[in-house]
Scaffold this active site. Structure first.
Site, mmCIF file in Angstrom:
data_model
loop_
_atom_site.group_PDB
_atom_site.id
_atom_site.type_symbol
_atom_site.label_atom_id
_atom_site.label_comp_id
_atom_site.label_asym_id
_atom_site.label_seq_id
_atom_site.Cartn_x
_atom_site.Cartn_y
_atom_site.Cartn_z
ATOM 1 N N ASP A 46 0.873 -1.158 0.000
ATOM 2 C CA ASP A 46 0.000 0.000 0.000
ATOM 3 C C ASP A 46 0.924 1.226 0.000
ATOM 4 O O ASP A 46 2.104 1.131 0.363
ATOM 5 C CB ASP A 46 -0.965 -0.003 1.201
ATOM 6 C CG ASP A 46 -2.139 0.951 0.955
ATOM 7 O OD1 ASP A 46 -2.069 1.762 -0.007
ATOM 8 O OD2 ASP A 46 -3.127 0.893 1.709
HETATM 9 C C1 BGC Z 1 -4.965 3.325 -0.079
HETATM 10 C C2 BGC Z 1 -4.980 2.329 -1.216
HETATM 11 C C3 BGC Z 1 -4.732 3.035 -2.525
HETATM 12 C C4 BGC Z 1 -3.410 3.791 -2.436
HETATM 13 C C5 BGC Z 1 -3.079 4.562 -3.698
HETATM 14 C C6 BGC Z 1 -3.709 4.172 -0.088
HETATM 15 O O1 BGC Z 1 -3.772 5.196 0.857
HETATM 16 O O2 BGC Z 1 -5.070 2.644 1.151
HETATM 17 O O3 BGC Z 1 -6.207 1.651 -1.271
HETATM 18 O O4 BGC Z 1 -4.722 2.132 -3.593
HETATM 19 O O5 BGC Z 1 -3.477 4.716 -1.368
HETATM 20 O O6 BGC Z 1 -3.950 5.640 -3.853
#
Ligand code: BGC
Length: 817
Positions: free
Chosen positions: A239
């Site tokens: 993530d």
């Molecule tokens: C989120 C993810 C997301 C990523 C990119 C993170 O803060 O938890 O679900 O894909 O950001 O935007």
């Protein structure tokens, strides 16, 4: 599963694997380490020496935003994941996926950062709208369809967030203590089902820890369970900003650390190999996974992509509308008040009826080219003569990014004030991370940003203007500087303040409806602040004139009195449901409850449409004629709403999650104590917990009425196949979701009373009867045995129960297995 080399591998898999191996062998350590660290916010490095183009990723899950946070490159916005799950239709999820692959290809995106398959452990989870259900089986079925659909379009997915990212509070650090049974039977189960049935090309590891190890370094869950037991051969991406250490992360099976360019991989990883801290073969394993993904999506020279011929073009607007009406859940419909008669006059009430909330906040945000609000949809369907509109109550008295009536662009200047470049803005929110900047602009050269444009108010009166974010601001409205000052970051300020912090009112200006004024917010950048990522985040916020709330309600009551039917749209706001924080309560914000009560008292034919991504309390539900749960319905929501209110279609949804009051909800702790959040409830979440506590929720899991009636005629179970015959005993054609629950006869209290074991859609004309066959999966008869660390088949007697919801079981048969 069919691995890339194992017995199930096709010739094409083997050929691709050959190209991957050759490409890997041609890379030196530095190039390999570089490939594993992000290049920028959304992509990996290209390696021209092996014919590898940059791999581009994008959020997910209801649309494909692309690599920029801007309305200049709009996306189809489908209904929220809770809505998709409410369709209980894997094929529809598959079609949604195929449409998203089409969107991804149009935007040059190779991997969609979706689906989110964490569970609705508690209704307080802030990102509840972005996950499917409280039930792992339903989540797995919908997620499988979604992944199959996206990948059938040649685009990869990253099933996320692996695992137990079920709440937002302290999500970067929280250590979720989850027992092995709950982990296997609930939280891992959707991931396992999707890996087994849809073979996703990617997975995203979560921010949080599980049982003491952060998920980006979780050797056991990633290397042993996901890759080992389940045979996952895809790519594991962190993530965003979740990877924290070099050695722990590479050894924990993380293939790519995102975003870049500053990551724990790249040069640091190459150095760790040279220092003997990491084996080069471990790096090779990760590189192989990245190259395999690149080969599958067709960006590695010499490798045939998995999908050579893309599926036929899908009409995104039509599909968004279809999913929305299939997702609406009619939970109450006294005296068949719905569908409305053709000549009925309607008083439409509610702020969200005009400014619909079509999607949930955070990384799931996309910018649709158009949004059809309930007011738009009903006006188109009914004509203006039979429709009146009143705001009734505004759920938010907080300033929000300037939106309706504003036309804004951002002008970027250098130190001397020369314009470097400019870009249109979707709203007053500027959110440029990494290279997501207007053409001609770089973080190094940009010294200030001006959000500038026009505003044409809808209402006369005092308009409030303000800022959200840190730093210096100069705000000008209609030629006058109304604020010139700064917001400083205090010691201990949250680094995400600019994203999630409170807007601050800076000035009030009296304006006249329809008269356009010029507006500007200048923001010099503080270049001394070292952010983890180069980025600019701030907002120009606004709030229209605040009317006397009693007067608003009185106006709505008058409108309701003068119409055959009152339709009240109630909603949550972005400050209630979003990524980044959990909810405090389940109440509708503002005076919406009071509004509904007043309208219902004035008109017995009051229909309430609930515009929220997850459960809210409906204390007046017995006082109104009908309640329709509308989720965040996506860009075509208002058109779909008109379809179902007027009866062109039936609302087809069934609840993917139990609805109840917070006071009765079984699991309400979403925040850690001293860094730890114990999942003390074990396997008892959602309906499993409501049944155990013997508390009747407001609306049961699986409930949803539609416009016809169904008689359950017979249930026959042969082996593990349940055959259910249902008759459409109502007045019109419809679709039933036949649900099958399995209840063990012997239960010493450590197993739920029953659980969803299968379901199927049945369509029939009035009077017609149809049969559906439902396979009960082997897993439905197993539990995770913590003493042997294996699945254990539970022989014995079970009741197979078929019905309309977990609370409305119509037929049952006892079987012995
Ligand atoms: C989120 C993810 C997301 C990523 C990119 C993170 O803060 O938890 O679900 O894909 O950001 O935007």
């Amino acid at each position: 599963m069919a691995g890339t080399q194992g017995p199930g591998a096709t010739q094409a898999d083997q050929a691709r694997e050959g190209v991957v191996q050759a490409a890997l062998a041609a890379l030196d350590l530095d190039a390999k380490a570089r490939l594993l660290g992000g290049r920028d916010m959304w992509s990996l490095h290209a390696l021209p020496e092996i014919g590898l183009a940059p791999l581009v990723m994008s959020d997910g899950p209801i649309g494909v935003r692309g690599t920029r946070w801007t309305a200049d490159d709009p996306s189809i916005a489908l209904p929220s994941p809770t809505a998709l799950a409410a369709t209980w239709d894997q094929d529809l999820a598959r079609r949604a996926g195929t449409l998203l692959a089409q969107e991804a290809r149009r935007k040059g995106v190779h991997v969609l950062l979706a689906p989110t398959v964490n569970l609705h452990r508690s209704p307080l989870g802030g990102r509840h709208f972005e996950a499917y259900s409280e039930d792992p089986y339903l989540t797995g079925v919908i997620g499988t369809g979604y992944v199959q659909g996206v990948q059938a379009g040649g685009v990869g997915t990253t099933v996320k967030h692996f695992v137990a990212n079920d709440a937002e509070t302290d999500r970067f650090t929280v250590d979720n203590k989850v027992g092995a049974r709950a982990l296997r039977e609930l939280y891992l189960a959707p991931f396992e089902a999707i890996v087994t049935n849809a073979h996703p090309w990617g997975i995203m590891t979560a921010y949080n820890q599980v049982n003491g190890s952060t998920m980006t370094e979780h050797r056991y869950l990633v290397n042993e369970v996901l890759r080992g037991e389940w045979g996952f051969d895809g790519f594991n991406v962190s993530d965003w900003m979740a990877a924290r250490s070099t050695t722990g992360t590479i050894e924990g099976g993380l293939d790519a650390a995102m975003p870049g360019p500053r990551t724990v991989y790249g040069e640091v990883l190459a150095d760790a190999v040279r220092a003997g801290q990491v084996k080069e073969s471990t790096v090779d394993d990760a590189v192989r996974n990245v190259l395999r993904l690149a080969a599958r999506v067709g960006i590695l020279e010499g490798a045939e992509p998995v999908v050579a011929d893309v599926p036929a073009e899908i009409d995104g607007e039509a599909l968004a509308r279809e999913i929305a009406r299939r997702a609406f859940v009619l939970v109450r419909n006294e005296n068949d008040v719905l569908p409305l008669g053709p000549a009925a006059s309607v008083a439409l009430i509610g702020a969200a009826a005009r400014d619909a909330r079509v999607l949930g906040g955070g990384s799931a945000t996309v910018f649709p080219a158009r949004v059809i609000s309930p007011l738009d949809g009903l006006t188109a369907a009914l004509g203006e003569d039979t429709l009146t509109y009143a705001v009734g109550a505004d759920p938010s008295d907080e300033l929000a990014p300037a939106d309706k009536g504003f036309t804004l662009r951002a002008v970027c200047r250098d130190d001397e004030g020369n314009v470097l470049g400019e870009g249109n803005l979707p709203s007053g929110q500027v959110q440029w991370i990494g290279d997501d900047l207007p053409d001609g602009v770089t973080h190094e050269t940009m010294a200030s940003i001006e959000v500038v444009g026009t505003f044409t108010p809808r209402e006369s009166g005092e308009h409030s203007f303000g800022t959200r974010g840190l730093g210096d601001f100069t705000l000008t409205v209609a030629g006058e500087v109304v604020f010139d000052g700064s917001e400083v970051m205090g010691a201990g300020s949250d680094p995400f303040e600019a994203f999630f912090g409170s807007p601050v009112e800076r000035a009030k200006v009296r304006l006249t409806a329809g008269e356009t004024v010029e507006v500007s917010l200048r923001h010099p950048l503080d270049r001394t602040y070292e952010a983890p990522l180069p980025g600019v985040v701030f907002s120009f916020v606004h709030l229209g004139p605040r009317r006397d709330p009693d007067e608003l309600i009185a106006e709505a009551v008058d409108a309701a009195r003068g119409a055959d039917t009152a339709v009240v749209v109630v909603a949550t706001t972005e400050r209630v449901e979003s990524e980044g924080f959990d909810r405090q309560d389940l109440r509708l914000p503002g005076r919406q409850d009071e509004l509904v009560r007043a309208v219902a008292a004035a008109n017995p034919r009051t229909v309430v449409v609930v515009n929220s991504g997850s459960p809210v309390e409906l204390p007046w539900r017995e006082d109104v004629a009908a309640v329709l749960l509308g989720w965040f319905p996506g860009q075509e929501g208002g058109a779909a709403l008109a379809d179902v209110l007027l009866g062109a279609r039936e609302p087809g949804g069934r609840l993917p999650t139990t609805w109840g009051a917070l006071a009765d909800a079984p699991v309400t702790r979403v925040g850690p104590t001293e860094g730890e959040l114990a999942y003390t409830e074990g396997v008892f979440i959602g309906y499993r917990a409501w049944e155990k506590a013997q508390v009747t929720p407001v609306y049961a899991f699986g409930h949803g009425l539609g416009y016809t009636d169904w008689t359950y005629e017979s249930l026959v179970v042969e082996g593990t196949t349940a055959t259910v015959r249902v008759r459409n005993s109502g007045p019109r054609a419809g679709r039933e979701v036949v649900q099958v629950y399995l209840a063990p006869a012997a239960n010493d209290g450590d197993r739920p009373a029953r659980w969803l074991a299968g379901f199927a859609g049945a369509e029939a004309a009035p009077g017609e009867s149809v049969e559906v066959r439902i396979e009960l999966p082997r897993r439905a008869f197993e539990i995770w045995d913590e003493s042997t660390n294996t699945w254990a088949h539970q022989a014995g007697s079970y009741e197979v129960q078929a019905g309309r919801s977990i609370a409305d079981r119509r037929l049952s048969e006892t079987i012995a297995v």
